[in-house]
Design an enzyme around this catalytic site. Structure first.
Site, mmCIF file in Angstrom:
data_model
loop_
_atom_site.group_PDB
_atom_site.id
_atom_site.type_symbol
_atom_site.label_atom_id
_atom_site.label_comp_id
_atom_site.label_asym_id
_atom_site.label_seq_id
_atom_site.Cartn_x
_atom_site.Cartn_y
_atom_site.Cartn_z
ATOM 1 N N LEU A 39 0.778 -1.237 0.000
ATOM 2 C CA LEU A 39 0.000 0.000 0.000
ATOM 3 C C LEU A 39 0.808 1.284 0.000
ATOM 4 C CD1 LEU A 39 -2.725 -1.100 2.511
ATOM 5 C CD2 LEU A 39 -3.173 -0.398 0.173
ATOM 6 N N THR B 176 6.563 0.356 2.965
ATOM 7 C CA THR B 176 6.540 0.622 4.405
ATOM 8 C C THR B 176 5.202 0.290 5.038
ATOM 9 O OG1 THR B 176 6.113 2.938 3.819
ATOM 10 C CG2 THR B 176 8.357 2.354 4.432
ATOM 11 N N SER B 177 4.205 -0.103 4.241
ATOM 12 C CA SER B 177 2.960 -0.580 4.832
ATOM 13 C C SER B 177 2.268 -1.520 3.863
ATOM 14 C CB SER B 177 2.026 0.578 5.183
ATOM 15 O OG SER B 177 0.914 0.109 5.924
ATOM 16 N N MET B 178 1.744 -2.601 4.415
ATOM 17 C CA MET B 178 1.057 -3.620 3.642
ATOM 18 C C MET B 178 -0.106 -4.138 4.460
ATOM 19 S SD MET B 178 4.436 -5.885 2.747
ATOM 20 C CE MET B 178 6.042 -5.088 2.691
ATOM 21 N N MET C 79 -0.439 6.978 7.201
ATOM 22 C CA MET C 79 -1.157 5.710 7.253
ATOM 23 C C MET C 79 -2.231 5.733 8.339
ATOM 24 S SD MET C 79 -1.892 2.778 6.129
ATOM 25 C CE MET C 79 -0.665 2.656 4.833
#
Length: 401
Positions: free
Chosen positions: A72, A93-95, A149
């Site tokens: 993401l 850095t974000s999933m 996020m």
């Protein structure tokens, strides 16, 4: 996705099944990055799918409902106004969490209506939304270090209307408002358990996280419960996958060594140790701590384990009684030693962890007596201001959060 998880015997909780069917993943995961370059190729080539674009929609829907991880965010970027199409460079850095891992974690926590739930590092909020659907409105909260996020997740959670909240903060400090929670789940791997997490665990509560080492190959799942008398009882088990480590942790990687290992696998020597099976999780977990600095290349044709910092490796075979070794560090001799000690300890598949209230060294032991396997968990390290977490490529890493 849900029926496949049920048919595979992974999904057994009726409430969680209902939550999986009712929570609209397309709201929480409105876009997705797809990697189009091969592992080890730098800079990485990506393609951003926009779920609202008709040319991307079919592929995006298949991906977000596949149960696989959904990528993401690159390098902590702002998540408003992303442009679909090819993108070069950067690290994820974000999933979203790999579906099976989410189900296993939430079922291990034994979620029930009315429980106060805390998610540490919720990312886009998929598991937080599922927990909120089970526990009820205004009982599920998340703490997310990444400001963009956190805002992205809260906005999407508000659209779903489950009453879940996300605040920006350092997850290592627990919830900034304090309080006690019946269930705490960390979506980030930590070297040891932060004292704040233990302090915020209510009597009868359960805390679940990954204990991270420098290798992504052999993660450990940490489960703590607080008894009615207020004591902490904790168990560490080896698992096939785990969560990415906290910011500042740099995983070892054998991918860049692969061409050299293939060209020069090493000097053959006899061995009494047949390569242990992949599901000997208790052994591999012990090896992560008692033979530190090793990482396995799960894409190799035969078992290959490297020590990148010492430019050393071991390649099993040919045959079950030989191994090829290279470099100043005899990697296979260390594994032979750990395996012999593991056998003498009774081949443990789980380990008890002593977690002192208020902080202090956290000790791990397979049992009592001089044959027990023991070690001390490494302390927490300072977290850098900017994330620098590479996208996982090893087979046994969690495809997550």
């Amino acid at each position: 996705m849900v029926e496949r998880l049920k048919a595979d015997g992974v999904l057994t909780d009726v409430r969680l099944r209902e939550a999986l069917l009712s929570v609209p993943r397309e709201v929480l995961l409105p876009h997705a990055y797809v990697r189009i370059s091969d592992p080890g190729i730098e800079p990485i080539e990506w393609r951003l799918l926009d779920g609202a674009h008709p040319d991307d929609q079919a592929e995006w829907l298949d991906l977000i409902h596949s149960g696989e991880s959904v990528l993401l965010q690159r390098d902590g970027e702002q998540l408003d106004g992303l442009v679909r199409g090819p993108v070069t460079g950067g690290n994820m850095t974000s999933m979203s969490t790999y579906g099976q891992a989410t189900v296993e974690a939430l079922q291990t926590l034994q979620l029930a209506p009315g429980q106060r739930y805390l998610e540490l590092g919720p990312g886009p909020g998929v598991s937080l939304a599922l927990a909120a659907a089970v526990t009820g409105p205004r009982l599920a909260a998340g703490v997310e270090r990444d400001g963009p996020m956190a805002a992205f997740a809260q906005r999407n959670l508000d659209r779903i209307g489950l009453g879940a909240t996300v605040v920006e903060g350092d997850a290592l400090d627990g919830h900034p408002a304090g309080g006690a929670f019946d269930r705490i789940h960390s979506g980030i791997g930590v070297p040891c358990v932060p004292p704040a997490w233990v302090e915020q665990l209510a009597p009868g509560g359960r805390l679940l996280t990954t204990l991270a080492t420098r290798t992504p190959s052999w993660p450990g799942q940490f489960l703590a419960t607080r008894t009615g008398a207020g004591e902490i009882e904790a168990v560490l088990r080896g698992r096939p996958r785990g969560y990415r480590p906290m910011f500042g942790y740099r995983w070892l990687n054998a991918v860049t060594m692969r061409p050299r290992i293939k060209a020069e696998p090493g000097v053959p020597r006899p061995t009494r140790l047949t390569p242990p099976p992949d599901d000997a999780y208790g052994f591999w977990l012990a090896a992560a701590y008692l033979a530190p600095g090793l990482v396995r290349d799960f894409q190799a044709e035969t078992m290959t384990i490297a020590a990148p910092d010492e430019d050393s490796w071991a390649v099993a075979g040919p045959g079950e009684d030989t191994v090829r070794v290279h470099g100043p560090r005899d990697v296979w001799a260390e594994l032979e030693d750990v395996h012999a000690r593991w056998v003498l300890a009774g081949r443990p598949d789980s380990y008890r962890v002593t977690v002192p209230e208020g902080g202090g060294p956290q000790h791990v032991a397979s049992g009592t007596g001089r044959r027990a396997l023991t070690w001390v968990l490494p302390p927490l390290a300072p977290v850098p201001h900017q994330p620098a977490v590479p996208c996982p490529t090893e087979h046994h890493t969690e495809k997550i959060l």
